[in-house]
Motif scaffolding. Structure first.
Motif, PDB file in Angstrom:
ATOM      1  N   GLN A  95      35.655  33.008  33.923  1.00  0.00           N
ATOM      2  CA  GLN A  95      36.889  32.328  34.330  1.00  0.00           C
ATOM      3  C   GLN A  95      38.048  32.707  33.415  1.00  0.00           C
ATOM      4  OE1 GLN A  95      37.376  30.627  37.105  1.00  0.00           O
ATOM      5  NE2 GLN A  95      39.548  30.461  36.541  1.00  0.00           N
ATOM      6  N   LYS A  96      37.750  32.871  32.141  1.00  0.00           N
ATOM      7  CA  LYS A  96      38.797  33.280  31.198  1.00  0.00           C
ATOM      8  C   LYS A  96      39.310  34.675  31.537  1.00  0.00           C
ATOM      9  CE  LYS A  96      39.849  33.793  26.276  1.00  0.00           C
ATOM     10  NZ  LYS A  96      39.307  33.708  24.888  1.00  0.00           N
ATOM     11  N   ASN A 152      31.003  34.669  39.628  1.00  0.00           N
ATOM     12  CA  ASN A 152      30.942  33.315  39.086  1.00  0.00           C
ATOM     13  C   ASN A 152      30.375  32.329  40.110  1.00  0.00           C
ATOM     14  OD1 ASN A 152      31.698  33.580  36.456  1.00  0.00           O
ATOM     15  ND2 ASN A 152      33.718  32.637  36.662  1.00  0.00           N
ATOM     16  N   ILE A 202      29.890  31.667  32.958  1.00  0.00           N
ATOM     17  CA  ILE A 202      30.901  31.263  33.944  1.00  0.00           C
ATOM     18  C   ILE A 202      32.242  31.008  33.254  1.00  0.00           C
ATOM     19  CG2 ILE A 202      31.598  29.422  35.523  1.00  0.00           C
ATOM     20  CD1 ILE A 202      28.653  29.134  36.312  1.00  0.00           C
ATOM     21  N   GLU A 203      32.203  30.343  32.110  1.00  0.00           N
ATOM     22  CA  GLU A 203      33.442  30.069  31.377  1.00  0.00           C
ATOM     23  C   GLU A 203      34.108  31.366  30.934  1.00  0.00           C
ATOM     24  OE1 GLU A 203      32.304  27.455  28.203  1.00  0.00           O
ATOM     25  OE2 GLU A 203      32.808  25.661  29.368  1.00  0.00           O
ATOM     26  N   SER A 215      35.279  36.389  40.767  1.00  0.00           N
ATOM     27  CA  SER A 215      35.140  35.078  41.416  1.00  0.00           C
ATOM     28  C   SER A 215      33.827  35.000  42.186  1.00  0.00           C
ATOM     29  CB  SER A 215      36.326  34.828  42.354  1.00  0.00           C
ATOM     30  OG  SER A 215      37.545  34.777  41.640  1.00  0.00           O
ATOM     31  N   ILE A 221      39.263  36.049  34.511  1.00  0.00           N
ATOM     32  CA  ILE A 221      40.036  35.876  35.752  1.00  0.00           C
ATOM     33  C   ILE A 221      41.453  35.411  35.437  1.00  0.00           C
ATOM     34  CG2 ILE A 221      40.260  34.427  37.812  1.00  0.00           C
ATOM     35  CD1 ILE A 221      37.178  34.503  38.005  1.00  0.00           C
ATOM     36  N   GLU A 222      41.576  34.426  34.549  1.00  0.00           N
ATOM     37  CA  GLU A 222      42.899  33.907  34.198  1.00  0.00           C
ATOM     38  C   GLU A 222      43.750  34.967  33.506  1.00  0.00           C
ATOM     39  OE1 GLU A 222      41.932  30.555  31.816  1.00  0.00           O
ATOM     40  OE2 GLU A 222      41.230  29.322  33.512  1.00  0.00           O
TER      41      GLU A 222
END
Length: 477
Positions: free
Chosen positions: A69-70, A41, A65-66, A38, A72-73
């Protein structure tokens, strides 16, 4: 294939350390990964917003960044499922090593109804966690070479500056006494260096503050008392057996199976420096690390490279008013860098090996054994090239708790089981020295009355809280 006559530790026992690990430690580690990503990013977002990048660069940042984020999810979902005892996922094929190894074991565990976070053997599940985590990064375009634990490793290393500089000064001062180091004095130094390497990141290094000839002679005079004061914490002590083996060598190669980056690998290098610089017994040291980020702090090839870079960087550690300490560290770091250049110190894989270790090098493929879920018992069958390499070593030093768990299979051996029995068929393959502070349930080679007394007075904590240690040696046949 050797199979132990006792079951592996798993989280089904709520009083065991494996339960504590699954319920508390692993979720915290995954939370740390999410927090780190996080922050990365957010930095990328600010860079894209504030630096007026070109459209091409902006698109790359946006894609990264995308991808971040993936990850992270996915890691967040992994943490959620872990806390609810879901089934373990198959590891996606990321083109790196040991995917089929883990997935084959997962299928076998499913058939035995032991393929959830709370039922799988602890050693397997912990290794699996880090290999699964690695796949989330290796499958991306922009995060392939990212180590989510690098910042943590470097921050911890930086905080060890006081001890590091003191140790460097100690080694510098020892050079003045080099010509006076006979075998008796080397034996004293061996024990002090080995004890330092044993406690690794405990940083209780008072015994190495000064080691002039007079200090060594004083240690010889009071050595029994000094050893006695430490013996209550060292539950198995094979220092003398290992020394007797070492002093038979002449200009030999030895191997270190590394544990943690940062301060601990610094002490490993210090130990190796003592052996090649001050003794006639060793002329070359090969260091074995991990190809992927592993158990948070284990040494990877990028960590190895960066260790020497930061030791040579006068701005990495906090300022020290004692400029001599700073100079002594730089002097020693330059010597170590020279040893890397001339092959005296050698990483087991090419120094420029990236995370994941892709390539056709047999050395790299062989090194993937260290990040499998297997105990070391069947190394000769599973990784014959690695076994053959170690069989040519004058001494193989296994550092840390995880290596000990893998040496013994992380199974519920009685504590008085002889160490060589717990090694299975690996025993006798090569001279083997294990330096381990107790941070997991498995303990062998300890007299029954000692183990019973500790269990009665301390419960299980003596096996897991790092206060006690084991120096275990088995010679080669």
């Amino acid at each position: 294939m050797f199979v132990a006559p006792y079951p592996p530790y798993d989280p089904s026992d709520k009083d065991g350390f494996s339960w504590e690990t699954v319920v508390h430690r692993w979720p915290k580690i995954l939370t740390g990964v999410v927090d780190q990503l996080s922050q990365e990013n957010h930095k990328l977002f600010l860079r894209n917003r504030d630096t007026n990048p070109s459209k091409e660069e902006s698109d790359l940042i946006h894609t990264k960044i995308e991808e971040g984020q993936k990850i992270i999810e996915t890691v967040s979902r992994l943490k959620y499922e872990m806390g609810r005892n879901y089934e373990l996922w198959l590891i996606p094929d990321d083109g790196e090593y040991e995917v089929s190894t883990f997935n084959k074991e997962l299928k076998a565990l499913k058939e035995a109804s032991k393929n959830t976070w709370m039922t799988a053997p602890w050693l397997f599940a912990e290794c699996y966690l880090y290999r699964l985590l690695r796949a989330q990064f290796s499958l991306t375009q922009h995060w392939k070479n990212y180590d989510p634990f690098r910042t943590q490793k470097l921050d911890t290393f930086r905080k060890s500056s006081v001890s590091i500089r003191k140790l460097a000064t100690t080694m510098y001062e020892l050079e003045e006494e080099k010509d006076k180091l006979d075998e008796a004095r080397l034996a004293v130094l061996w024990k002090e260096m080995l004890t330092m390497a044993l406690w690794g990141n405990a940083t209780d290094l008072s015994l190495l503050t000064h080691l002039t000839i007079s200090d060594i002679e004083n240690l010889q005079a009071v050595g029994k008392d000094a050893q006695a004061s430490r013996s209550k914490f060292i539950l198995r002590d094979d220092q003398d057996l290992a020394w007797n083996r070492l002093k038979q060598l002449k200009g030999a190669r030895i191997d270190f199976i590394l544990d943690n980056a940062g301060f601990e690998v610094f002490t490993d290098l210090l130990f190796a420096d003592f052996l090649v610089t001050y003794t006639p017994f060793v002329s070359k040291v090969v260091f074995h690390g991990k190809l992927i980020p592993w158990f948070v702090s284990d040494v990877t090839p990028p960590d190895w490279r960066e260790t020497f870079e930061v030791l040579l960087d006068s701005g990495f550690f906090p300022n020290d008013s004692n400029t001599e300490n700073v100079d002594h560290l730089l002097y020693m770091a330059k010597r170590w860098k020279g040893y890397v250049t001339d092959g005296t110190f050698q990483l087991s894989v090419p120094v420029d090996t990236p995370l994941g270790g892709l390539g056709d090098s047999e050395l790299v493929k062989t090194s993937s054994f260290w990040t499998t879920p297997f105990p070391y018992w069947n190394m000769k069958v599973i990784a014959p090239t690695l076994w053959n390499h170690l069989a040519e070593s004058g001494l193989v030093i296994f550092k840390g708790d995880l290596n000990y768990r893998k040496l013994t299979g992380d199974v519920d051996w009685p504590h008085d089981t002889p160490f060589e029995v717990a090694l299975g068929p690996l025993a006798g393959s090569f001279p083997l020295l294990s330096l381990r502070t107790n941070k997991a349930d498995v303990v062998v080679g300890v007299e029954k009355d000692v183990a019973d007394r500790l269990t009665e007075t301390e419960g299980r904590k003596w096996r897991t809280d790092g206060r006690y240690a084991l120096i275990s040696f088995v010679d080669g046949v």
